[in-house]
Design a protein around this motif. Structure first.
Motif, mmCIF file in Angstrom:
data_model
loop_
_atom_site.group_PDB
_atom_site.id
_atom_site.type_symbol
_atom_site.label_atom_id
_atom_site.label_comp_id
_atom_site.label_asym_id
_atom_site.label_seq_id
_atom_site.Cartn_x
_atom_site.Cartn_y
_atom_site.Cartn_z
ATOM 1 N N TRP A 63 0.715 -1.187 -0.103
ATOM 2 C CA TRP A 63 0.068 0.170 -0.022
ATOM 3 C C TRP A 63 0.586 1.380 0.103
ATOM 4 O O TRP A 63 0.414 2.351 0.487
ATOM 5 N N LYS A 64 1.937 1.226 -0.493
ATOM 6 C CA LYS A 64 2.963 2.348 -0.345
ATOM 7 C C LYS A 64 2.251 3.314 -1.035
ATOM 8 O O LYS A 64 2.458 4.661 -0.592
ATOM 9 N N ARG A 67 -0.667 4.806 0.679
ATOM 10 C CA ARG A 67 -0.143 5.244 1.946
ATOM 11 C C ARG A 67 0.342 6.625 1.860
ATOM 12 O O ARG A 67 0.048 7.505 2.693
ATOM 13 N N SER A 72 -4.678 4.557 2.516
ATOM 14 C CA SER A 72 -4.519 2.966 2.732
ATOM 15 C C SER A 72 -5.122 2.588 3.821
ATOM 16 O O SER A 72 -5.689 3.561 4.685
ATOM 17 N N THR A 75 -4.219 4.038 7.201
ATOM 18 C CA THR A 75 -4.106 5.611 7.332
ATOM 19 C C THR A 75 -5.179 6.176 7.163
ATOM 20 O O THR A 75 -5.504 7.459 7.421
#
Length: 298
Positions: A63-64, A67, A72, A75
Motif C-alpha cells: 500500500w505504499k 499510504r 491506505s 491511514t
C-alpha cells in the motif's frame, strides 16, 4: 475433397477467429495503460524500476502509493495532510468539470438547435459557415491563448478561482458540443416541431417538451465527452491556479521529488482520478450507445 459447404464454414470460422483475435489484441493495447497504472500504485520503488508487471508473481503488492496519500487501510482513519489536499483537489475537479460540462451542454444545445432549425445570415456567413467558425476555434493551440487569458483573468480577479476555470473550460468544449448536438437535432424530423406548433406549443415549448427528450442520448454523449476533456485538462489548470482551485491533473504532475518521480504516488493519484470517469461511463453506457447509434458522435 471437402465440399463447398465445409470450405465455407472453415472460412467463416477462420474469419471470426481473426476478427476476435484482432479485437482482443486492441482491447489489451487500450486497457494495458490502465492496468499498469493500477498495479503500479501497489508497487515499491524496486518493482517499478525493474518493470515487474504481474502481481503475486513478479512482485508482492503493498500500500505504499496509497499510504503516501493517506488512503491506505492503515491511514484512512488518521489525520493526513496529503489526504486533505487530495480531497480538496478532487472537489475542485468535480466542481469545475461538471459545472463547465453542464454549462456547455445547455448553451451548446440552444445554439445547435438554432443552427439546425432556423436559417441565419451574418454578413457572408450562413449556418454551415457559423458552425465551421465555432469548430475552427479548436485549431488554436492552448499555448497561444495562455498570455491573453492570464492578463484577462488577472484584471477580472479570476485567477485561482473555480468560476474562472468553469468559464474557460466551457469555452473550450462548447464548439464540440455544438457540433455534436447539431448532428443530433438534424437526425430528428422537423415535422415533430411543426406538429408541436400546430398543437399550440411555442418554439420553446416544442424544444423543451418534444425535441430535448428525444435528443437525450446525444446530450448525455456530449456531456460525457465534455466531462472527460475538462476532467483531464492540465495546461490552463496549472497556469491559472495557485493553491485554492488547483485540480487533480496538476496534483498528479507534481508528484516529483529530489530523488525523481514518485511513480507509486502518481499511479495511486491517477487511479483515483480515473475511477470517477469509469463509474460515469458504466452508469450512462446505454445513453452513450444510443447517442452513437443516432449519429451523435462522429
Amino acid at each position: 475433397m471437402p465440399s463447398a459447404e465445409t470450405s465455407r464454414r472453415v472460412r467463416h470460422i477462420v474469419g471470426r477467429v481473426l476478427v476476435y483475435g484482432a479485437l482482443l489484441l486492441w482491447t489489451f493495447i487500450c486497457l494495458f495503460p490502465i492496468y499498469w497504472t493500477v498495479t503500479t500504485s501497489f508497487k515499491s520503488a524496486v518493482d517499478v524500476t525493474q518493470g515487474h508487471i504481474i502481481p503475486f508473481v513478479d512482485f508482492m503488492p503493498n500500500w505504499k502509493g496509497w499510504r503516501s496519500l493517506g488512503l491506505s487501510p492503515d491511514t484512512i482513519f488518521e489525520i493526513s495532510t496529503p489526504r486533505t489536499e487530495f480531497i480538496s483537489r478532487f472537489e475542485n475537479s468535480i466542481i469545475t468539470s461538471v459545472g463547465a460540462s453542464l454549462l456547455a451542454v445547455i448553451l451548446g444545445s440552444l445554439a445547435a438547435y438554432g443552427l439546425s432549425r432556423f436559417k441565419y445570415r451574418f454578413w457572408f456567413m450562413r449556418n454551415d459557415d457559423i458552425l465551421f467558425f465555432f469548430i475552427s476555434q479548436l485549431i488554436l493551440p492552448p499555448v497561444v491563448l495562455a498570455l491573453p487569458f492570464l492578463v484577462l483573468y488577472k484584471d477580472l480577479a479570476l485567477l485561482d478561482t473555480q468560476i474562472g476555470l468553469i468559464l474557460l473550460y466551457t469555452l473550450t468544449v462548447l464548439p464540440i458540443v455544438i457540433w455534436i448536438m447539431r448532428d443530433q437535432f438534424n437526425s430528428i424530423p422537423v415535422e415533430l416541431d411543426e406538429a408541436a406548433l400546430v398543437d399550440g406549443l411555442s418554439v420553446w415549448g416544442a424544444f423543451l417538451r418534444i425535441i430535448l427528450p428525444i435528443a437525450l442520448p446525444g446530450i448525455v454523449a456530449a456531456f460525457i465527452l465534455s466531462l472527460v476533456l475538462t476532467w483531464n485538462e492540465y495546461f490552463f489548470a496549472a497556469l491559472l491556479t495557485g493553491s485554492d482551485a488547483k485540480t487533480l491533473p496538476v496534483m498528479v504532475a507534481s508528484q516529483t521529488g529530489s530523488q525523481g518521480i514518485n511513480w507509486w504516488s502518481m499511479a495511486a493519484l491517477s487511479t483515483a482520478a480515473i475511477a470517477p470517469l469509469v463509474f460515469v461511463g458504466i452508469l450512462l453506457e446505454r445513453y452513450i450507445v444510443k447517442g452513437l447509434a443516432t449519429g451523435a458522435v462522429k
